[in-house]
Design a protein around this motif. Sequence first.
Motif, short mmCIF file in Angstrom:
data_model
loop_
_atom_site.label_atom_id
_atom_site.label_comp_id
_atom_site.label_asym_id
_atom_site.label_seq_id
_atom_site.Cartn_x
_atom_site.Cartn_y
_atom_site.Cartn_z
N VAL A 206 9.64 0.45 -9.27
CA VAL A 206 9.80 -0.02 -7.89
C VAL A 206 8.89 -1.22 -7.67
CG1 VAL A 206 9.48 0.56 -5.44
CG2 VAL A 206 10.40 2.29 -7.00
N VAL A 207 9.44 -2.30 -7.13
CA VAL A 207 8.64 -3.45 -6.72
C VAL A 207 8.65 -3.47 -5.20
CG1 VAL A 207 8.32 -5.94 -6.83
CG2 VAL A 207 9.30 -4.75 -8.80
N SER A 208 7.46 -3.43 -4.61
CA SER A 208 7.36 -3.22 -3.17
C SER A 208 6.53 -4.34 -2.54
CB SER A 208 6.67 -1.87 -2.96
OG SER A 208 6.72 -1.49 -1.62
N GLY A 209 6.94 -4.79 -1.36
CA GLY A 209 6.22 -5.88 -0.70
C GLY A 209 5.70 -5.48 0.66
N GLY A 210 4.58 -6.10 1.05
CA GLY A 210 3.98 -5.81 2.35
C GLY A 210 3.86 -7.07 3.19
N ARG A 211 3.09 -6.93 4.27
CA ARG A 211 2.95 -8.02 5.22
C ARG A 211 2.30 -9.26 4.60
NH1 ARG A 211 1.55 -5.57 10.97
NH2 ARG A 211 -0.35 -5.02 9.88
N GLY A 212 1.61 -9.05 3.47
CA GLY A 212 0.98 -10.18 2.77
C GLY A 212 1.98 -11.20 2.30
N TRP A 219 10.94 -13.13 0.30
CA TRP A 219 11.29 -11.88 -0.40
C TRP A 219 11.92 -12.10 -1.77
CZ3 TRP A 219 8.39 -9.19 2.54
CH2 TRP A 219 8.15 -7.87 2.17
N HIS A 220 12.31 -13.35 -2.02
CA HIS A 220 12.87 -13.64 -3.36
C HIS A 220 11.85 -13.30 -4.44
CE1 HIS A 220 10.54 -17.41 -3.77
NE2 HIS A 220 10.64 -17.41 -2.44
N LEU A 221 10.55 -13.34 -4.09
CA LEU A 221 9.52 -13.00 -5.09
C LEU A 221 9.65 -11.54 -5.52
CD1 LEU A 221 6.38 -14.77 -3.56
CD2 LEU A 221 7.64 -15.43 -5.61
N VAL A 222 9.82 -10.65 -4.52
CA VAL A 222 9.99 -9.22 -4.80
C VAL A 222 11.32 -9.00 -5.54
CG1 VAL A 222 10.38 -6.97 -3.70
CG2 VAL A 222 8.59 -8.48 -2.83
N GLU A 223 12.37 -9.65 -5.03
CA GLU A 223 13.70 -9.41 -5.60
C GLU A 223 13.81 -9.95 -7.02
OE1 GLU A 223 16.10 -10.88 -2.38
OE2 GLU A 223 16.52 -8.82 -1.76
N ASP A 224 13.24 -11.14 -7.26
CA ASP A 224 13.35 -11.72 -8.60
C ASP A 224 12.58 -10.87 -9.62
OD1 ASP A 224 14.85 -13.65 -7.44
OD2 ASP A 224 13.38 -15.27 -7.64
N LEU A 225 11.40 -10.41 -9.22
CA LEU A 225 10.62 -9.57 -10.14
C LEU A 225 11.38 -8.25 -10.39
CD1 LEU A 225 8.11 -9.16 -11.84
CD2 LEU A 225 6.92 -8.30 -9.82
N ALA A 226 11.95 -7.70 -9.32
CA ALA A 226 12.70 -6.44 -9.45
C ALA A 226 13.91 -6.63 -10.38
CB ALA A 226 13.15 -5.94 -8.08
N THR A 227 14.60 -7.75 -10.22
CA THR A 227 15.78 -8.00 -11.07
C THR A 227 15.37 -8.08 -12.53
OG1 THR A 227 16.77 -9.22 -9.27
CG2 THR A 227 17.73 -9.59 -11.44
N GLU A 228 14.28 -8.79 -12.80
CA GLU A 228 13.84 -8.94 -14.20
C GLU A 228 13.43 -7.60 -14.80
OE1 GLU A 228 14.26 -11.43 -16.12
OE2 GLU A 228 15.04 -12.59 -14.44
N LEU A 229 12.87 -6.72 -13.95
CA LEU A 229 12.37 -5.43 -14.47
C LEU A 229 13.41 -4.32 -14.35
CD1 LEU A 229 8.80 -5.48 -12.85
CD2 LEU A 229 9.32 -5.66 -15.29
N GLY A 230 14.56 -4.60 -13.77
CA GLY A 230 15.56 -3.55 -13.53
C GLY A 230 15.02 -2.53 -12.53
N ALA A 231 14.36 -3.03 -11.48
CA ALA A 231 13.66 -2.15 -10.53
C ALA A 231 14.36 -2.11 -9.18
CB ALA A 231 12.23 -2.67 -10.33
#
Length: 323
Positions: A206-212, A219-231
């Motif tokens: 799971v790749v999770s993002g907060g208010r930071g 959110w592309h940062l969370v989504e791109d990392l999740a896509t690469e990791l299959g998360a």
Amino acid sequence: MPVLVYAENTEGKFKKSVFEAVSYARAIADQNNTSLTAISIGNVDAGILNELAKYGADKILNVANDQLKNFVNQAYASVIASAAKSEGSDVVVISNSFSGRGLAPRVAVKLEAGLADGTVALPEQNNGKFTVKKTAFSGKAFATIELTSANKIITLTPNSYQVTEKPTGATAQDFSVEPKESDFRAVLKEIAKAAGKISLPDAEIVVSGGRGLKGPENWHLVEDLATELGAATACSKPVSDAGWRPHEEHVGQTGIAVSPNLYIAIGISGAIQHLAGISSSKVIVVINKDAEAPFFKVADYGIVGDAFDVVPKLIEAVKAFKA
Ligand code: FAD
């Protein structure tokens, strides 16, 4: 003490959490020198049903009834309870999934059974005592509870028991039940599903993002990392409250509890209410620019840095690793 395990299907397929539940139920059957029956409800192909034998099911019951094609909590609970009665099973194992959490108490009532939900280890059985370790207080603690009733229902937390092969060669057989009209007071009409997304409660990463992360445009940062990791992707409560992300991604005390093998928290402070939903994660990685952020206290790996610098580098590193 014959054991019954409910094999929940998702669009005709079994997820890893089902094989974990079958392996776990097999181990309980072995502790008691008894047999394991698996039950599947809905339309699942024979070839897929027979996979349950690979993990130790001695018998596979298939309930293929058009009325039960879609999940109906009350009706499924009645079927599982009647299978437990006809098989003489006094232990019933169900995965602690969304539907499993709804089913288990209903099955427990029908069988007048004790219920241990969210177990994380095999039961200990000494001198007639049957004790199970389970998560408690929204995952903040573990409790060891004794099930004193003759019938016992256990829901197994996903990712907490190893899938173990123990082939039996069993093949599926029909189990016929006539559902009662009173079991259909509430029926599932439609499942709204985001196409191609990995289901959060069952995700292994799971790749999770907060208010930071400052806003939905990042959110592309969370989504791109999740896509690469299959998360799967997740978020903190303020993020979903602000409408940056949908509410079904909100993790924590008032949201979803997850137990992935890897939880990556980006720009999340680590408030107790957030930790309540993620503390059964096997490995926690925290990325936060504040070295004093409370999340670092529970992290296995921490990166003190600006998410806008760190995450793109992580994405590139994962890509390079996969190349
Ligand atoms: P913040 O607390 O604002 O933290 C943001 C973090 O990002 C900070 O640590 C900051 O250092 C870091 N940061 C800032 N900029 C950057 C950057 N550029 N790079 C890296 N890091 C950066 N919260 C939940 O999540 N789930 C729940 O289920 C939940 N239930 C609640 C129930 C109740 C009854 C209450 C009272 C609260 C609940 N909360 C819940 C809210 C919880 O208390 C926190 O307020 C919330 O988790 C904080 O979210 P956050 O970490 O995203 O935001």
